[in-house]
Design a protein around this motif. Structure first.
Motif, short mmCIF file in Angstrom:
data_model
loop_
_atom_site.label_atom_id
_atom_site.label_comp_id
_atom_site.label_asym_id
_atom_site.label_seq_id
_atom_site.Cartn_x
_atom_site.Cartn_y
_atom_site.Cartn_z
N TRP A 118 32.97 41.97 48.85
CA TRP A 118 31.93 42.21 47.66
C TRP A 118 30.35 41.51 47.96
O TRP A 118 29.81 42.39 47.97
CB TRP A 118 32.53 41.73 46.37
CG TRP A 118 31.70 41.88 45.10
CD1 TRP A 118 30.99 41.22 44.32
CD2 TRP A 118 31.56 43.33 44.74
NE1 TRP A 118 30.32 41.87 43.39
CE2 TRP A 118 30.54 42.87 43.54
CE3 TRP A 118 32.05 44.75 44.70
CZ2 TRP A 118 30.05 44.47 42.62
CZ3 TRP A 118 31.69 45.81 43.96
CH2 TRP A 118 30.78 45.62 42.99
N VAL A 177 36.79 36.98 42.38
CA VAL A 177 35.68 37.89 42.92
C VAL A 177 34.62 37.41 41.68
O VAL A 177 34.97 37.47 40.64
CB VAL A 177 35.87 39.25 43.26
CG1 VAL A 177 36.34 39.93 41.92
CG2 VAL A 177 34.52 39.78 43.46
N ASN A 178 33.39 37.12 42.12
CA ASN A 178 32.29 37.14 40.94
C ASN A 178 31.55 38.39 41.04
O ASN A 178 30.68 38.85 42.04
CB ASN A 178 31.40 36.30 41.31
CG ASN A 178 30.00 35.92 40.47
OD1 ASN A 178 30.07 36.64 39.54
ND2 ASN A 178 28.78 35.37 40.82
N SER A 236 39.79 34.24 47.36
CA SER A 236 39.03 33.66 46.29
C SER A 236 38.82 34.61 45.29
O SER A 236 38.62 35.84 45.37
CB SER A 236 37.77 33.35 47.09
OG SER A 236 37.83 32.61 48.20
N SER A 245 29.78 39.41 53.97
CA SER A 245 30.47 40.45 53.59
C SER A 245 29.94 41.81 54.32
O SER A 245 28.88 41.82 55.09
CB SER A 245 29.90 40.74 52.13
OG SER A 245 30.45 39.79 51.15
N ALA A 297 29.08 38.32 49.81
CA ALA A 297 29.02 37.13 50.47
C ALA A 297 28.02 37.16 51.51
O ALA A 297 27.53 38.21 51.97
CB ALA A 297 30.51 36.54 50.97
N GLN A 305 35.65 38.26 46.75
CA GLN A 305 34.33 37.74 47.11
C GLN A 305 33.88 38.33 48.41
O GLN A 305 32.86 38.43 48.81
CB GLN A 305 34.06 36.47 46.60
CG GLN A 305 32.60 35.90 46.63
CD GLN A 305 31.72 36.39 45.64
OE1 GLN A 305 32.30 36.93 44.38
NE2 GLN A 305 30.62 36.71 45.81
#
Length: 209
Positions: free
Chosen positions: A150, A205-206, A203, A155, A152, A147
């Motif tokens: 990707w 990833v969504n 964490s 990011s 955040a 995340q």
């Protein structure tokens, strides 16, 4: 979408083609040649195993395609550009662990690797009508897995766009999505996840686009 899959047919720092030799062995071991793209193999008939390299087969792919990659992909840096066989004295050890420890000669080699990757991507960048890309300058490998890289608040970004936003623009056809970063060390949004220093606390990833 290909994440960190654009492996180059690179010449390493000892002037050998370590990745080409590895791919030739891999194609032979797994019997892959019969499944390689026929049009590509005809174009590279003296050595059809080259069609295992993305840079040679890319122009024959008709499926809409998004390329997510760093021009300083750390796996390729450590195993393609500076494999152990090309650095038996360990001169690159500190540079491999921390880009700020690289001397001018080593940085030149890394910038040369970047130029080679961008050169291999340029036809796709200029001519693909269905393709997308996010080519940044972070020392990383596989940026869609976390995340943090990707989508955040902090990011990596190119032109103030995260990876997820760039992929979403491409996937949903919102706009042309072909982003290329400036050269190291200009990108201050990078996480620079060198493998030996990546935290084991990752964490999930969504995958939101």
């Amino acid at each position: 979408m290909s994440d960190a899959g654009f492996f180059l047919d690179a010449i390493d720092v000892a002037s050998n083609r370590t990745m080409r030799s590895f791919y030739e062995q891999l194609v032979s071991l797994q019997g892959v040649q019969k499944n390689l793209d026929p049009s590509c193999m005809r174009s590279f008939s003296p050595d059809p195993t080259l069609c295992f390299f993305p840079q040679y087969v890319l122009r024959f792919i008709k499926t809409p395609f998004f390329i997510l990659n760093s021009v300083y992909d750390v796996f390729q840096f450590h195993h393609g550009l500076v494999p152990p066989s090309a650095d038996r004295t360990g001169r690159w050890n500190r540079c491999k662990l921390n880009a700020t420890a690289c001397n001018p000669h080593q940085l030149d080699a890394l910038q040369g690797f970047r130029r080679d990757m961008l050169g291999a991507l340029m036809n796709f960048y200029k001519n693909s009508r269905t393709g997308g890309m996010f080519i940044n300058s972070c020392f990383d490998h596989c940026q869609s897995a976390l995340q943090e890289t990707w989508f955040a608040i902090d990011s990596p970004r190119i032109h103030n766009k995260t990876i997820a936003e760039a992929v979403g623009d491409w996937y949903y056809g919102r706009k042309i999505s072909k982003e290329i970063d400036c050269a190291y060390p200009c990108d201050t949004t990078c996480h620079n996840l060198i493998p030996t220093s990546v935290s084991i606390h990752q964490s999930p990833v969504n995958l939101e686009l």
